[in-house]
Scaffold this active site. Structure first.
Site, PDB file in Angstrom:
ATOM      1  N   GLY A  60       0.814  -1.216   0.000  1.00  0.00           N
ATOM      2  CA  GLY A  60       0.000   0.000   0.000  1.00  0.00           C
ATOM      3  C   GLY A  60       0.845   1.263   0.000  1.00  0.00           C
ATOM      4  O   GLY A  60       2.025   1.226  -0.350  1.00  0.00           O
ATOM      5  N   HIS A 118       4.137   1.656  -8.070  1.00  0.00           N
ATOM      6  CA  HIS A 118       3.126   0.597  -7.992  1.00  0.00           C
ATOM      7  C   HIS A 118       2.199   0.654  -9.213  1.00  0.00           C
ATOM      8  O   HIS A 118       1.847  -0.381  -9.782  1.00  0.00           O
ATOM      9  CB  HIS A 118       2.262   0.776  -6.741  1.00  0.00           C
ATOM     10  CG  HIS A 118       2.997   0.680  -5.447  1.00  0.00           C
ATOM     11  ND1 HIS A 118       3.191   1.756  -4.613  1.00  0.00           N
ATOM     12  CD2 HIS A 118       3.580  -0.376  -4.821  1.00  0.00           C
ATOM     13  CE1 HIS A 118       3.838   1.373  -3.530  1.00  0.00           C
ATOM     14  NE2 HIS A 118       4.098   0.082  -3.630  1.00  0.00           N
ATOM     15  N   LYS A 120      12.876  -2.143  -8.525  1.00  0.00           N
ATOM     16  CA  LYS A 120      13.289  -1.384  -7.338  1.00  0.00           C
ATOM     17  C   LYS A 120      13.794  -2.329  -6.248  1.00  0.00           C
ATOM     18  O   LYS A 120      14.779  -2.066  -5.579  1.00  0.00           O
ATOM     19  CB  LYS A 120      12.090  -0.569  -6.843  1.00  0.00           C
ATOM     20  CG  LYS A 120      12.164  -0.077  -5.427  1.00  0.00           C
ATOM     21  CD  LYS A 120      12.880   1.219  -5.369  1.00  0.00           C
ATOM     22  CE  LYS A 120      13.142   1.737  -3.981  1.00  0.00           C
ATOM     23  NZ  LYS A 120      12.302   1.266  -2.925  1.00  0.00           N
ATOM     24  N   ASP A 121      13.082  -3.448  -6.054  1.00  0.00           N
ATOM     25  CA  ASP A 121      13.495  -4.450  -5.070  1.00  0.00           C
ATOM     26  C   ASP A 121      14.108  -5.626  -5.828  1.00  0.00           C
ATOM     27  O   ASP A 121      13.526  -6.714  -5.913  1.00  0.00           O
ATOM     28  CB  ASP A 121      12.283  -4.888  -4.249  1.00  0.00           C
ATOM     29  CG  ASP A 121      11.691  -3.728  -3.470  1.00  0.00           C
ATOM     30  OD1 ASP A 121      12.156  -3.476  -2.358  1.00  0.00           O
ATOM     31  OD2 ASP A 121      10.798  -3.044  -4.013  1.00  0.00           O
ATOM     32  N   ARG A 181       8.424   4.728   1.563  1.00  0.00           N
ATOM     33  CA  ARG A 181       9.203   5.246   2.697  1.00  0.00           C
ATOM     34  C   ARG A 181       9.721   6.665   2.454  1.00  0.00           C
ATOM     35  O   ARG A 181      10.164   7.315   3.397  1.00  0.00           O
ATOM     36  CB  ARG A 181      10.372   4.308   3.016  1.00  0.00           C
ATOM     37  CG  ARG A 181       9.910   3.001   3.635  1.00  0.00           C
ATOM     38  CD  ARG A 181      11.064   2.166   4.199  1.00  0.00           C
ATOM     39  NE  ARG A 181      10.587   1.092   5.044  1.00  0.00           N
ATOM     40  CZ  ARG A 181      10.391  -0.171   4.647  1.00  0.00           C
ATOM     41  NH1 ARG A 181      10.641  -0.510   3.398  1.00  0.00           N
ATOM     42  NH2 ARG A 181       9.953  -1.082   5.499  1.00  0.00           N
TER      43      ARG A 181
HETATM   44  P1  AMP Z   1       5.970  -2.425  -1.754  1.00  0.00           P
HETATM   45  O1  AMP Z   1       4.595  -1.849  -1.600  1.00  0.00           O
HETATM   46  O2  AMP Z   1       7.059  -1.487  -1.358  1.00  0.00           O
HETATM   47  O3  AMP Z   1       6.079  -3.794  -1.105  1.00  0.00           O
HETATM   48  O4  AMP Z   1       6.174  -2.667  -3.309  1.00  0.00           O
HETATM   49  C1  AMP Z   1       5.285  -3.438  -4.053  1.00  0.00           C
HETATM   50  C2  AMP Z   1       5.869  -3.686  -5.412  1.00  0.00           C
HETATM   51  O5  AMP Z   1       6.067  -2.431  -6.078  1.00  0.00           O
HETATM   52  C3  AMP Z   1       7.246  -4.373  -5.367  1.00  0.00           C
HETATM   53  O6  AMP Z   1       7.312  -5.352  -6.393  1.00  0.00           O
HETATM   54  C4  AMP Z   1       8.186  -3.238  -5.607  1.00  0.00           C
HETATM   55  O7  AMP Z   1       9.409  -3.632  -6.208  1.00  0.00           O
HETATM   56  C5  AMP Z   1       7.387  -2.367  -6.567  1.00  0.00           C
HETATM   57  N1  AMP Z   1       7.894  -0.990  -6.534  1.00  0.00           N
HETATM   58  C6  AMP Z   1       8.065  -0.210  -5.441  1.00  0.00           C
HETATM   59  N2  AMP Z   1       8.617   0.971  -5.792  1.00  0.00           N
HETATM   60  C7  AMP Z   1       8.796   0.935  -7.132  1.00  0.00           C
HETATM   61  C8  AMP Z   1       9.346   1.849  -8.088  1.00  0.00           C
HETATM   62  N3  AMP Z   1       9.812   3.054  -7.738  1.00  0.00           N
HETATM   63  N4  AMP Z   1       9.370   1.471  -9.386  1.00  0.00           N
HETATM   64  C9  AMP Z   1       8.918   0.243  -9.767  1.00  0.00           C
HETATM   65  N5  AMP Z   1       8.387  -0.657  -8.910  1.00  0.00           N
HETATM   66  C10 AMP Z   1       8.333  -0.330  -7.610  1.00  0.00           C
END
Ligand code: AMP
Length: 283
Positions: free
Chosen positions: A31, A37, A149-150, A187
């Protein structure tokens, strides 16, 4: 868009979609959605007939001293954004729904889970793979969309899928950045205005590594040093690691003769940020 909070409702809906012959895509998130996202949502919309997004701040992937309690939660805004993107299913279970008792069964991708962020965040990747395995079982997607990103997370999930024969294809989308280069992240909301100004130093360090590589430097030690020197210019930024690794094994490389992942993690004030670039030898 249908919103489901129980495993049963989500499972019934996704089974019905797949039985109807629809190709189903899943985007797992925590979220506090941003354009990063949404880029995954758009990739999924382009490749699937039905798209499910999960929003779940997964306690299992946070260490005892990490930011679980203060992690940004913006559910109504997230839901509106996903509606606008024409998402079909939003799965937003509570912690009690997904972990009704204390979790004692885990999925661990051994070896890989202790690399990069896994070293500074023990148990983090085990938490990620466990919850993603659960989500894959609940939603049973044909495709799952992750962000570069991850990068280590994507490598680890791909390996889990391969080793455990999950019938899902993993698609990884490029990093979406702010105009000053800062990789978008939920973050980033923690950063003070001063810290926000310092934060693009991570990407500047990566660009410097990329520049040296483009000039022909192949020594990982020298490339890493070039990145560290840039990061040292910001006094409020404390380096966790800069590493150049093989994108599949996450093991450090000595020479960047093959495609290599340059990964950085640093604290900007008390906020831990990550970023990466891929060095691809010119063909
Ligand atoms: P998170 O909500 O941080 O767990 O991220 C959910 C998904 O969104 C993960 O697969 C992340 O790698 C992807 N994500 C987060 N930030 C970015 C970004 N800046 N660019 C591309 N994908 C992202």
């Amino acid at each position: 868009m249908k919103t489901y909070t129980t495993v049963e409702e989500m499972r019934v809906a996704s089974r019905a979609a797949r039985l109807g012959g629809l190709r189903l895509g899943l985007i797992p998130t925590m979220g506090a959605l941003h354009e990063g996202h949404l880029s995954l949502v758009r990739a999924a919309k382009a490749q699937c007939d039905a798209v499910a997004v999960s929003i779940f701040v997964n306690p299992l992937q946070f260490g005892p001293t990490e930011d679980l309690a203060k992690y940004p939660r913006t559910f109504e805004r997230d839901r509106a954004l996903l509606e606008q993107e024409d998402v079909d299913f939003l799965f937003a279970p509570s912690v009690e729904e997904l972990y009704p008792g204390k979790a004692i069964t885990y999925v661990t991708v051994e070896g890989l889970s202790e690399k990069l962020c896994g070293r500074s965040r023990p148990g983090h990747f085990r938490g990620v793979t466990t919850v993603v395995a659960k989500l894959f079982h609940i939603v049973e997607p044909d495709l799952a969309f992750l962000g570069q990103k991850d990068a280590a997370q994507a490598t680890i999930i791909r390996r889990m899928v391969r080793d455990l024969n999950f019938p899902v294809e993993i698609i990884v989308s490029p990093i979406v950045r702010e105009t000053d280069g800062l990789a978008m992240s939920s973050r980033n909301a923690y950063l003070s205005p001063q810290e926000r100004k310092s934060a693009p130093i991570l990407y500047r360090a990566l660009k410097e590594v990329q520049r040296k590589f483009d000039q022909g430097e192949r020594s990982a030690v020298r490339l890493v040093d070039a990145g560290k020197n840039v990061l040292a210019q910001e006094s409020g930024v404390r380096l966790d690691y800069v590493e150049i690794v093989d994108p599949d094994t996450l093991d450090p490389v000595e020479k960047t003769e093959n495609t290599a992942l340059v990964a950085v993690a640093a604290f900007v004030g008390s906020t831990r940020l990550i970023d990466n670039v891929v060095l691809a030898p010119h063909t």
